[in-house]
Design a protein around this motif. Structure first.
Motif, short mmCIF file in Angstrom:
data_model
loop_
_atom_site.label_atom_id
_atom_site.label_comp_id
_atom_site.label_asym_id
_atom_site.label_seq_id
_atom_site.Cartn_x
_atom_site.Cartn_y
_atom_site.Cartn_z
N UNK A 301 0.84 -1.20 0.00
CA UNK A 301 0.00 0.00 0.00
C UNK A 301 0.88 1.25 0.00
N UNK A 302 0.51 2.19 -0.85
CA UNK A 302 1.18 3.49 -0.91
C UNK A 302 0.13 4.54 -0.53
N UNK A 303 0.34 5.20 0.63
CA UNK A 303 -0.63 6.16 1.15
C UNK A 303 0.01 7.55 1.14
N UNK A 304 -0.86 8.53 1.05
CA UNK A 304 -0.37 9.91 1.00
C UNK A 304 -0.03 10.39 2.41
N UNK A 305 0.85 11.36 2.49
CA UNK A 305 1.23 11.95 3.78
C UNK A 305 0.49 13.25 4.02
N UNK A 306 -0.36 13.62 3.12
CA UNK A 306 -1.13 14.84 3.30
C UNK A 306 -1.96 15.13 2.07
N UNK A 307 -1.33 15.51 0.98
CA UNK A 307 -2.04 15.83 -0.25
C UNK A 307 -2.41 14.55 -1.00
N UNK A 308 -3.58 14.56 -1.64
CA UNK A 308 -4.05 13.41 -2.42
C UNK A 308 -3.23 13.27 -3.70
N UNK A 309 -3.22 12.06 -4.22
CA UNK A 309 -2.50 11.78 -5.46
C UNK A 309 -3.40 12.14 -6.65
N UNK A 310 -2.93 13.01 -7.58
CA UNK A 310 -3.76 13.32 -8.76
C UNK A 310 -3.76 12.15 -9.74
N UNK A 314 -0.73 9.69 -11.59
CA UNK A 314 -0.77 8.23 -11.44
C UNK A 314 -0.70 7.55 -12.81
N UNK A 315 -1.47 8.07 -13.76
CA UNK A 315 -1.47 7.47 -15.10
C UNK A 315 -0.11 7.62 -15.76
N UNK A 364 -4.52 6.91 -1.72
CA UNK A 364 -3.74 5.69 -1.62
C UNK A 364 -3.81 4.83 -2.88
N UNK A 365 -2.76 4.05 -3.07
CA UNK A 365 -2.66 3.08 -4.17
C UNK A 365 -2.23 1.74 -3.59
N UNK A 366 -2.56 0.66 -4.29
CA UNK A 366 -2.19 -0.68 -3.84
C UNK A 366 -1.57 -1.44 -5.00
N UNK A 367 -0.36 -1.98 -4.78
CA UNK A 367 0.32 -2.86 -5.74
C UNK A 367 0.01 -4.30 -5.33
N UNK A 368 -0.46 -5.13 -6.27
CA UNK A 368 -0.90 -6.49 -5.99
C UNK A 368 -0.09 -7.50 -6.79
N UNK A 369 0.26 -8.61 -6.14
CA UNK A 369 0.94 -9.74 -6.80
C UNK A 369 0.21 -11.01 -6.42
N UNK A 392 6.27 6.23 -4.63
CA UNK A 392 6.28 6.92 -3.33
C UNK A 392 7.17 8.15 -3.37
N UNK A 393 8.28 8.06 -4.05
CA UNK A 393 9.17 9.21 -4.13
C UNK A 393 8.57 10.32 -4.96
N UNK A 394 7.90 10.00 -6.06
CA UNK A 394 7.33 11.03 -6.92
C UNK A 394 6.07 11.65 -6.31
N UNK A 395 5.21 10.83 -5.71
CA UNK A 395 3.93 11.31 -5.19
C UNK A 395 4.02 11.75 -3.73
#
Length: 444
Positions: A301-310, A314-315, A364-369, A392-395
């Motif tokens: 899971x990749x969660x934001x630390x404050x601002x939402x991810x546009x 993401x695309x 938040x985003x989720x990477x699944x395997x 995570x580094x970019x967002x």
């Protein structure tokens, strides 16, 4: 009139003239052959056995008075050589030599005319030597040419068609007896796959487990999966009812419904349905226990630390990582063979769409395997982790687990070893490697 039309007309005239000249040449050649065959040939007295027989002796007829022969100048040519016949005969002179008056006239023996074997060719300009020539035989009629009988060519032996080879063994990648209840049918004549698929469609749609149709392609000599969009003539048929999937093992009622439909299909196709033993439910329960032990899905899971991810960012990041947006609302990365490796989905409930990403924001985003469906899971997990760190580094987000606890290198290594490496090793020891066709059918 264009140059092309003029050229075509000239070419047509040339072809017609060539055909006419060729026909004339063929006519001239056949006429020459006919004349050479039908032209009369002179008799050869040396080669004709009938003419070599000696003629009956005949008496010399009375000779008329010999007229005076005027002297003629002839060219100096060698005297003709005469071959005397086997019977010696005195030559007869037309003008006998003068005898003295006091001698009696000589006795004249009857002249025997015999056929001379070699008749000399005497030039017409030579004077008569007084030798009686044998009468020329009348030419016999030329024998008719024997008809030419065309010898028929030896019959060409008919090329026998190669004997029909039986279908080879069914690959386990298509149907595996460990995970499918397989019914085998051998048909008398090839039947369209469309007819087979539509025969029991209404009955089989009530089943809770997938049904797989496999037929032997007579043209390519290989087993193929039957599809509704491609018609194939089938003589060898295999139908498999999947015993287990992620919803659990097959039910007894589904098994009875399937066997009844297969028996009806065999009656329609005038074939015999060969079914396995009845210990199917126990086999399904055993496979289901195996699946429950290795059926894992790893999520980062990749969660934001404050601002939402546009959504636009993401695309852009997903497409730069080689991921493709699908109809299921997730971005998926595929390998070179088109098999999915890992996915990216919205941590919130809203799925991704091409139109919605323009205005979407998420925290938040989720990477699944999917562990049993991915080959070389440990390596793919490391690739997925690397992509998650770039996101995570970019967002400006953080990687956490399902309990929203931060994930460090030690936690990621533990996940790779315990939840990916060991389950896939278990699958390999069971003879069903992760990412194999059998695994993809089981974990669906």
């Amino acid at each position: 009139m264009t140059e092309l039309q003029i050229g075509l007309i000239g070419l047509s005239l040339t072809v017609v003239a060539g055909v006419y000249a060729y026909n004339k040449w063929q006519e001239y050649r056949h006429r020459k052959v006919a004349e050479s065959v039908l032209r009369p040939h002179p008799d050869d007295v040396l080669l004709d056995p009938v003419r070599r027989a000696p003629a009956e002796p005949v008496a010399e007829p009375a000779r008329p008075a010999v007229e005076r022969v005027e002297p003629m100048f002839v060219r100096d040519e060698p005297e003709p050589v005469f071959v005397e016949p086997p019977a010696v005969a005195e030559p007869v002179f037309v003008n006998p030599p003068a005898q003295p008056d006091d001698l009696p006239p000589p006795w004249e023996a009857p002249v025997v005319v015999e056929e001379i074997m070699l008749a000399p060719v005497v030039d017409a300009r030579e004077p008569d030597l007084g030798i009686a020539a044998a009468p020329e035989p009348e030419p016999e009629p030329e024998p008719e040419p024997e008809p030419v009988v065309a010898v028929p060519a030896p019959p060409v032996a008919a090329v026998e068609a190669p004997p029909e080879q039986p279908a080879g063994p069914l690959p386990e990648a298509l149907l595996d007896p460990r995970i499918e209840f397989i019914v085998a049918m051998e048909l008398v004549e090839p039947v369209s796959s469309h007819q087979i698929l539509n025969s029991q469609r209404d009955v089989l749609q009530r089943l809770a487990k997938p049904v797989h149709w496999i037929g032997f392609n007579e043209r390519t000599r290989e087993w193929v999966r039957l599809r509704g969009d491609h018609d194939v003539a089938v003589r060898s048929l295999r139908v498999g009812l999947q015993l287990v999937n992620r919803l659990g093992p097959v039910a007894d009622g589904d098994l009875a419904l399937f066997t009844g439909a297969m028996q009806a299909l065999a009656d329609e196709l005038m074939a015999v349905a060969d079914m396995p033993s009845t210990r199917v439910l126990d086999q399904a329960a055993e496979i289901d226990r195996f699946c429950a032990a290795v059926d894992l899905e790893i999520g980062l899971n990749l969660v934001s630390r404050g601002n939402a991810f546009p959504g636009t960012k993401i695309r852009a990041l997903a497409e730069a990582a080689g991921m493709v947006l699908g109809l299921d609302g997730m971005f998926t990365r595929y390998d070179d063979d088109g098999r999915p490796q890992f996915s990216l989905q919205n941590y919130e409930s809203t799925p991704f769409t091409a139109e919605g990403l323009r205005t979407l924001t998420t925290h938040g985003l989720t990477f699944l395997l999917d562990v049993p469906r991915v080959d070389h899971g440990e390596r793919v997990f490391m690739q997925m982790t690397e992509q998650a760190r770039r996101f995570a580094e970019t967002l400006q987000g953080a990687l956490v687990d399902d309990n929203r606890q931060p994930l460090g290198d030690s936690q990621l290594e533990h996940i790779r070893r315990e939840f990916i490496g060991k389950p896939q090793a278990t699958m390999l020891s069971f003879g069903m490697p992760a990412g194999s066709p059998q695994a993809l059918r089981l974990f669906s």
